[in-house]
Write a protein that holds these residues in place. Structure first.
Motif, PDB file in Angstrom:
ATOM      1  N   VAL A   1       4.663  12.124  -1.437  1.00  0.00           N
ATOM      2  CA  VAL A   1       5.024  13.229  -2.094  1.00  0.00           C
ATOM      3  C   VAL A   1       4.158  13.760  -3.138  1.00  0.00           C
ATOM      4  CG1 VAL A   1       7.052  13.972  -3.768  1.00  0.00           C
ATOM      5  CG2 VAL A   1       7.441  12.301  -1.996  1.00  0.00           C
ATOM      6  N   TRP A   2       3.258  13.019  -3.902  1.00  0.00           N
ATOM      7  CA  TRP A   2       2.442  13.386  -4.708  1.00  0.00           C
ATOM      8  C   TRP A   2       1.683  12.311  -5.254  1.00  0.00           C
ATOM      9  CZ3 TRP A   2       0.216  17.739  -5.354  1.00  0.00           C
ATOM     10  CH2 TRP A   2      -0.441  17.983  -6.502  1.00  0.00           C
ATOM     11  N   VAL A   3       0.679  12.364  -6.211  1.00  0.00           N
ATOM     12  CA  VAL A   3      -0.058  11.418  -6.607  1.00  0.00           C
ATOM     13  C   VAL A   3       0.681  10.204  -7.057  1.00  0.00           C
ATOM     14  CG1 VAL A   3      -1.982  10.483  -8.118  1.00  0.00           C
ATOM     15  CG2 VAL A   3      -1.898  13.069  -7.404  1.00  0.00           C
ATOM     16  N   LYS A   4       0.563   8.991  -6.207  1.00  0.00           N
ATOM     17  CA  LYS A   4       1.188   7.969  -6.340  1.00  0.00           C
ATOM     18  C   LYS A   4       2.746   7.963  -6.491  1.00  0.00           C
ATOM     19  CE  LYS A   4      -2.615   5.397  -8.700  1.00  0.00           C
ATOM     20  NZ  LYS A   4      -2.987   4.411  -9.675  1.00  0.00           N
ATOM     21  N   LYS A   5       3.207   8.829  -5.591  1.00  0.00           N
ATOM     22  CA  LYS A   5       4.606   9.057  -5.692  1.00  0.00           C
ATOM     23  C   LYS A   5       4.984   8.996  -3.888  1.00  0.00           C
ATOM     24  CE  LYS A   5       5.562  11.387  -9.944  1.00  0.00           C
ATOM     25  NZ  LYS A   5       5.816  10.343 -10.769  1.00  0.00           N
ATOM     26  N   ASN A   6       6.178   8.635  -3.758  1.00  0.00           N
ATOM     27  CA  ASN A   6       6.710   8.403  -2.371  1.00  0.00           C
ATOM     28  C   ASN A   6       7.965   8.886  -2.190  1.00  0.00           C
ATOM     29  OD1 ASN A   6       8.349   6.186  -2.734  1.00  0.00           O
ATOM     30  ND2 ASN A   6       6.538   4.814  -2.769  1.00  0.00           N
ATOM     31  N   ALA A   7       8.521   8.914  -1.062  1.00  0.00           N
ATOM     32  CA  ALA A   7       9.794   9.564  -0.750  1.00  0.00           C
ATOM     33  C   ALA A   7      11.165   8.555  -0.960  1.00  0.00           C
ATOM     34  CB  ALA A   7      10.057  10.329   0.555  1.00  0.00           C
TER      35      ALA A   7
ATOM     36  N   ASN B   1       0.827  -1.104   0.104  1.00  0.00           N
ATOM     37  CA  ASN B   1       0.020  -0.009   0.170  1.00  0.00           C
ATOM     38  C   ASN B   1       0.839   1.105   0.067  1.00  0.00           C
ATOM     39  OD1 ASN B   1      -3.068   0.958   2.005  1.00  0.00           O
ATOM     40  ND2 ASN B   1      -2.733   0.139  -0.353  1.00  0.00           N
ATOM     41  N   LEU B   2       1.816   1.169   0.795  1.00  0.00           N
ATOM     42  CA  LEU B   2       2.918   2.390   0.739  1.00  0.00           C
ATOM     43  C   LEU B   2       3.663   2.435  -0.467  1.00  0.00           C
ATOM     44  CD1 LEU B   2       4.037   1.905   4.563  1.00  0.00           C
ATOM     45  CD2 LEU B   2       3.134   3.935   3.716  1.00  0.00           C
ATOM     46  N   GLY B   3       4.215   1.303  -1.118  1.00  0.00           N
ATOM     47  CA  GLY B   3       4.676   1.531  -2.111  1.00  0.00           C
ATOM     48  C   GLY B   3       4.260   2.156  -3.179  1.00  0.00           C
ATOM     49  N   ALA B   4       2.653   1.734  -3.330  1.00  0.00           N
ATOM     50  CA  ALA B   4       1.863   2.158  -4.633  1.00  0.00           C
ATOM     51  C   ALA B   4       1.551   3.728  -4.179  1.00  0.00           C
ATOM     52  CB  ALA B   4       0.769   1.482  -4.721  1.00  0.00           C
ATOM     53  N   ALA B   5       1.477   4.058  -3.113  1.00  0.00           N
ATOM     54  CA  ALA B   5       1.339   5.567  -2.473  1.00  0.00           C
ATOM     55  C   ALA B   5      -0.003   5.991  -3.303  1.00  0.00           C
ATOM     56  CB  ALA B   5       2.353   6.131  -2.926  1.00  0.00           C
ATOM     57  N   SER B   6      -1.087   5.332  -3.620  1.00  0.00           N
ATOM     58  CA  SER B   6      -2.251   5.738  -3.991  1.00  0.00           C
ATOM     59  C   SER B   6      -3.241   6.798  -2.798  1.00  0.00           C
ATOM     60  CB  SER B   6      -3.298   4.908  -4.555  1.00  0.00           C
ATOM     61  OG  SER B   6      -4.725   5.172  -4.641  1.00  0.00           O
ATOM     62  N   PRO B   7      -3.454   7.746  -3.329  1.00  0.00           N
ATOM     63  CA  PRO B   7      -4.431   8.522  -2.057  1.00  0.00           C
ATOM     64  C   PRO B   7      -5.545   7.923  -1.748  1.00  0.00           C
ATOM     65  CG  PRO B   7      -4.091   9.979  -4.235  1.00  0.00           C
ATOM     66  CD  PRO B   7      -3.403   8.508  -4.526  1.00  0.00           C
ATOM     67  N   ALA B   8      -6.062   6.821  -2.311  1.00  0.00           N
ATOM     68  CA  ALA B   8      -7.064   6.200  -1.885  1.00  0.00           C
ATOM     69  C   ALA B   8      -6.862   4.796  -1.257  1.00  0.00           C
ATOM     70  CB  ALA B   8      -8.016   5.851  -3.093  1.00  0.00           C
ATOM     71  N   GLY B   9      -5.442   4.394  -0.912  1.00  0.00           N
ATOM     72  CA  GLY B   9      -4.997   3.280  -0.048  1.00  0.00           C
ATOM     73  C   GLY B   9      -5.864   3.420   1.233  1.00  0.00           C
TER      74      GLY B   9
ATOM     75  N   SER C   1      -8.173   9.568   0.385  1.00  0.00           N
ATOM     76  CA  SER C   1      -8.864   9.763  -0.939  1.00  0.00           C
ATOM     77  C   SER C   1      -9.729  10.984  -1.105  1.00  0.00           C
ATOM     78  CB  SER C   1      -9.790   8.855  -1.035  1.00  0.00           C
ATOM     79  OG  SER C   1     -10.452   8.405  -2.547  1.00  0.00           O
ATOM     80  N   ALA C   2      -9.074  12.063  -0.607  1.00  0.00           N
ATOM     81  CA  ALA C   2      -9.592  13.407  -0.573  1.00  0.00           C
ATOM     82  C   ALA C   2      -8.622  14.443  -0.861  1.00  0.00           C
ATOM     83  CB  ALA C   2     -10.364  13.542   0.587  1.00  0.00           C
TER      84      ALA C   2
END
Length: 289
Positions: A147-153, A107-115, A207-208
């Motif tokens: 970091v951003w949509v589907k982007k992590n650090a 879930n963290l790797g995908a970094a989707s806001p809806a996770g 998801s918001a």
């Protein structure tokens, strides 16, 4: 496409250093969906299933360390008392088959806001342990991870090793709104965590917004407004104000699952409900004590 299969964690880090373009895969509940719908086709997949180190859960120095590969079903079954909001969120993920394979690390790797797990991790002040072959391990506070949509650090050569959490110091709750009752992507989601001894609270939104969000002003409001030493019922005014602050912290858009206005309204309702449930639990514990 190459399929890279290391023998253990150390070899996985070496492969990732040599092939930073390789996409990690373990449960495959996100990556394989993307492949099946032809939304992306990486040059290489890095199979983390042989890395048994990622399946460990342990308590170190009073903190809980959950391996990145620990499946949702294990969190639901074994960690419900220690991390209740995370366990509640895990129960809402997909089908039983998905919960048997998917993990918080994925879930963290995908970094989707809806996770589903992100609001609970934010509310609980999680810290993410990541590692590379060249620089070793480092700890990323959850607020800095998205970091951003589907982007992590993560750096290109890093992999997620574990999630660190303090065992719950008080009641926690997670809730979400979807277009049906089960196996659904959240229209919006929310988690709250009360820490009565510290007189603080955590509030995470999913998801918001372009990333999962922390409702900072709502957290500060609870720290100041809750009658921490009084087991009296929560007042309607406190619940209402908290809901409004949570809604104000959101940055939603209109999409196929819901409008921005609906998401803000739903978040205010979720915030009021979860806070009321948590406060009722705390008040009941105080009365028994």
């Amino acid at each position: 496409m190459e399929f890279l299969r290391p023998g253990d964690w150390a070899e996985a880090l070496e492969i990732k250093a040599a092939r930073p373009d390789a996409v990690p895969v373990q449960g495959g509940t996100d990556v394989m969906v993307e492949l099946n719908f032809d939304k992306g086709r990486p040059d290489a997949l890095l199979d983390l299933n042989p890395c048994r180190e990622l399946l460990r859960t342990e308590e170190i120095g009073g903190r809980l360390r959950i391996g990145a590969g620990v499946p949702y079903v294990t969190i639901i079954r074994d960690l419900g008392r220690q991390v209740p909001a995370l366990a509640q969120a895990a129960r809402t993920v997909g089908s039983p088959q998905i919960r048997n394979r998917g993990s918080v690390g994925g879930n963290l790797g995908a970094a989707s806001p809806a996770g589903d797990t992100h609001p609970a991790l934010l509310a609980a002040d999680a810290v993410i342990e990541v590692e590379s072959a060249a620089r070793g391990s480092r700890m990323i506070p959850i607020d800095d991870f998205y970091v951003w949509v589907k982007k992590n650090a993560l750096e290109p050569d890093e992999l997620i090793r574990a999630i660190w959490l303090e065992p719950a110091a008080g009641p926690q709750y997670f809730s979400k709104v979807g277009t049906r009752n089960a196996m659904v992507i959240a229209v919006c989601s929310f988690a709250v965590a009360l820490r009565p001894q510290a007189r603080t609270a955590g509030a995470g939104i999913g998801s918001a917004g372009p990333t999962p969000l922390r409702a900072t002003e709502a957290e500060q409001y609870l720290a100041d407004a809750l009658p921490w030493d009084d087991p009296a019922p929560l007042t309607e005014a406190v619940a209402r104000d908290f809901g409004e602050l949570v809604a104000a912290a959101a940055e939603p858009i209109d999409d196929v699952r819901g409008t921005a206005d609906y998401r803000k309204h739903a978040l205010s309702v979720l915030a009021r409900r979860t806070l009321t449930w948590a406060w009722n639990d705390l008040a009941a514990q105080r009365r028994v004590a």
